[in-house]
Design a protein around this motif. Structure first.
Motif, mmCIF file in Angstrom:
data_model
loop_
_atom_site.group_PDB
_atom_site.id
_atom_site.type_symbol
_atom_site.label_atom_id
_atom_site.label_comp_id
_atom_site.label_asym_id
_atom_site.label_seq_id
_atom_site.Cartn_x
_atom_site.Cartn_y
_atom_site.Cartn_z
ATOM 1 N N LYS A 123 0.289 -1.584 0.139
ATOM 2 C CA LYS A 123 -0.566 0.083 0.059
ATOM 3 C C LYS A 123 0.674 1.153 0.156
ATOM 4 O O LYS A 123 0.754 2.422 -0.770
ATOM 5 C CB LYS A 123 -0.807 0.006 1.378
ATOM 6 C CG LYS A 123 -1.793 1.153 0.899
ATOM 7 C CD LYS A 123 -2.756 1.199 2.870
ATOM 8 C CE LYS A 123 -3.085 2.610 2.922
ATOM 9 N NZ LYS A 123 -4.556 2.393 3.521
ATOM 10 N N LEU A 124 1.829 1.376 0.558
ATOM 11 C CA LEU A 124 2.410 1.766 1.064
ATOM 12 C C LEU A 124 2.649 2.714 -0.668
ATOM 13 O O LEU A 124 3.355 3.968 -1.225
ATOM 14 C CB LEU A 124 4.027 1.882 1.968
ATOM 15 C CG LEU A 124 5.192 3.365 1.886
ATOM 16 C CD1 LEU A 124 4.262 4.143 2.689
ATOM 17 C CD2 LEU A 124 5.981 2.327 3.070
ATOM 18 N N SER A 126 2.699 1.950 -3.485
ATOM 19 C CA SER A 126 1.465 1.805 -4.288
ATOM 20 C C SER A 126 1.349 3.057 -4.152
ATOM 21 O O SER A 126 0.293 3.767 -5.842
ATOM 22 C CB SER A 126 0.834 0.817 -4.295
ATOM 23 O OG SER A 126 -0.274 1.229 -3.541
ATOM 24 N N SER A 127 1.539 4.172 -3.076
ATOM 25 C CA SER A 127 0.729 5.489 -3.196
ATOM 26 C C SER A 127 2.857 6.125 -4.147
ATOM 27 O O SER A 127 2.303 7.416 -3.863
ATOM 28 C CB SER A 127 0.564 6.085 -2.013
ATOM 29 O OG SER A 127 2.081 5.839 -1.114
ATOM 30 N N THR A 129 4.672 7.359 -6.724
ATOM 31 C CA THR A 129 5.031 7.196 -8.672
ATOM 32 C C THR A 129 6.043 5.705 -8.625
ATOM 33 O O THR A 129 7.378 5.762 -7.738
ATOM 34 C CB THR A 129 4.928 8.274 -9.304
ATOM 35 O OG1 THR A 129 6.778 8.823 -8.784
ATOM 36 C CG2 THR A 129 4.232 9.272 -9.689
ATOM 37 N N LYS A 170 4.893 11.620 1.876
ATOM 38 C CA LYS A 170 3.921 11.044 0.799
ATOM 39 C C LYS A 170 4.422 9.372 1.832
ATOM 40 O O LYS A 170 2.776 8.985 2.011
ATOM 41 C CB LYS A 170 4.168 10.625 -0.610
ATOM 42 C CG LYS A 170 2.503 10.179 -1.313
ATOM 43 C CD LYS A 170 2.604 9.140 -2.248
ATOM 44 C CE LYS A 170 2.208 11.091 -3.339
ATOM 45 N NZ LYS A 170 2.790 10.490 -5.475
ATOM 46 N N MET A 171 4.540 8.945 2.613
ATOM 47 C CA MET A 171 4.644 7.665 2.766
ATOM 48 C C MET A 171 4.201 8.171 4.240
ATOM 49 O O MET A 171 3.661 7.392 5.151
ATOM 50 C CB MET A 171 6.366 6.874 3.104
ATOM 51 C CG MET A 171 6.428 6.108 1.638
ATOM 52 S SD MET A 171 8.150 5.043 1.374
ATOM 53 C CE MET A 171 9.359 6.231 1.343
ATOM 54 N N LYS A 173 2.495 10.368 5.113
ATOM 55 C CA LYS A 173 1.203 10.439 5.284
ATOM 56 C C LYS A 173 -0.149 9.247 5.706
ATOM 57 O O LYS A 173 -0.944 9.417 5.871
ATOM 58 C CB LYS A 173 0.451 11.590 4.235
ATOM 59 C CG LYS A 173 0.706 13.364 4.136
ATOM 60 C CD LYS A 173 0.613 13.661 2.802
ATOM 61 C CE LYS A 173 0.951 15.037 2.795
ATOM 62 N NZ LYS A 173 0.421 15.469 1.608
ATOM 63 N N LEU A 174 0.794 8.266 4.972
ATOM 64 C CA LEU A 174 -0.369 6.751 5.116
ATOM 65 C C LEU A 174 0.006 6.545 6.292
ATOM 66 O O LEU A 174 -0.312 5.539 6.639
ATOM 67 C CB LEU A 174 0.226 6.689 3.919
ATOM 68 C CG LEU A 174 0.255 6.785 2.801
ATOM 69 C CD1 LEU A 174 0.430 5.703 1.445
ATOM 70 C CD2 LEU A 174 -1.565 6.603 2.518
#
Length: 186
Positions: A123-124, A126-127, A129, A170-171, A173-174
């Motif tokens: 999931k990480l 795939s978030s 690019t 970005k990571m 944020k997850l």
């Protein structure tokens, strides 16, 4: 140790070449697969890279990071092959399909935890690019410097730093930052 072996290779030691080949062939195959290329195409490309390395050994005295040099050579060769095979679109239109297979997890965690962590890790990743995944892979798995990443990815050093920073942001944020710590420990 790489510097000593590489220097012996440049000086004509064929056993040093064999050592270099055996050490890096699987890493190059893994990197090429992560870029989305088929195994048979990669085998040919890697063979070409090592043949060129062997034939040009006398001109390689300025190589400072062998892993970076081999990664760069393989990626350039693959992109050249792609340019030849794709005559209707530019190379800039090529979509990155960079993926990472985490087979090290089998050694690090118990089987019952593996599925949960793999799911979170997928999931990480795939978030991100494809380009961000490749940059994270090069920086934290293969420990390349920002200058080397910039050169390999055809970007500025500042852009490579910014791309790593954005990917990390970005990571975060997850809220799965602990997985990022696992990545960094490798």
């Amino acid at each position: 140790m790489d510097e000593v072996v590489f220097q012996r290779f440049v000086d004509g030691d064929d056993a040093a070449f064999t050592f270099i080949y055996n050490k890096y062939v699987d890493l190059l195959l893994q990197y090429g697969r992560s870029l989305g290329f088929e195994k048979e195409v990669l085998k040919d490309a890697i063979q070409d890279v090592f043949v060129k390395l062997y034939l040009n050994r006398r001109n390689l005295s300025e190589v400072r990071n062998l892993k970076y040099y081999l990664f760069r050579s393989l990626k350039n060769h693959l992109l050249d092959m792609l340019k030849v095979s794709v005559d209707t679109c530019s190379i800039d239109d090529y979509q990155y399909k960079f993926t990472i297979k985490w087979n090290i997890l089998n050694e690090l965690i118990a089987e019952e935890d593996k599925k949960e962590i793999e799911g979170k890790l997928n999931k990480l990743l795939s978030s991100l690019t494809g380009r961000q995944r490749e940059i994270i892979y090069l920086r934290f798995i293969h420990e390349l410097e920002y200058e080397e990443i910039a050169s390999l990815m055809h970007m500025t050093i500042q852009s490579s730093r910014k791309a790593v920073s954005r990917a990390i942001g970005k990571m975060r944020k997850l809220k799965v930052a602990f997985l990022f710590i696992i990545i960094c420990l490798w």
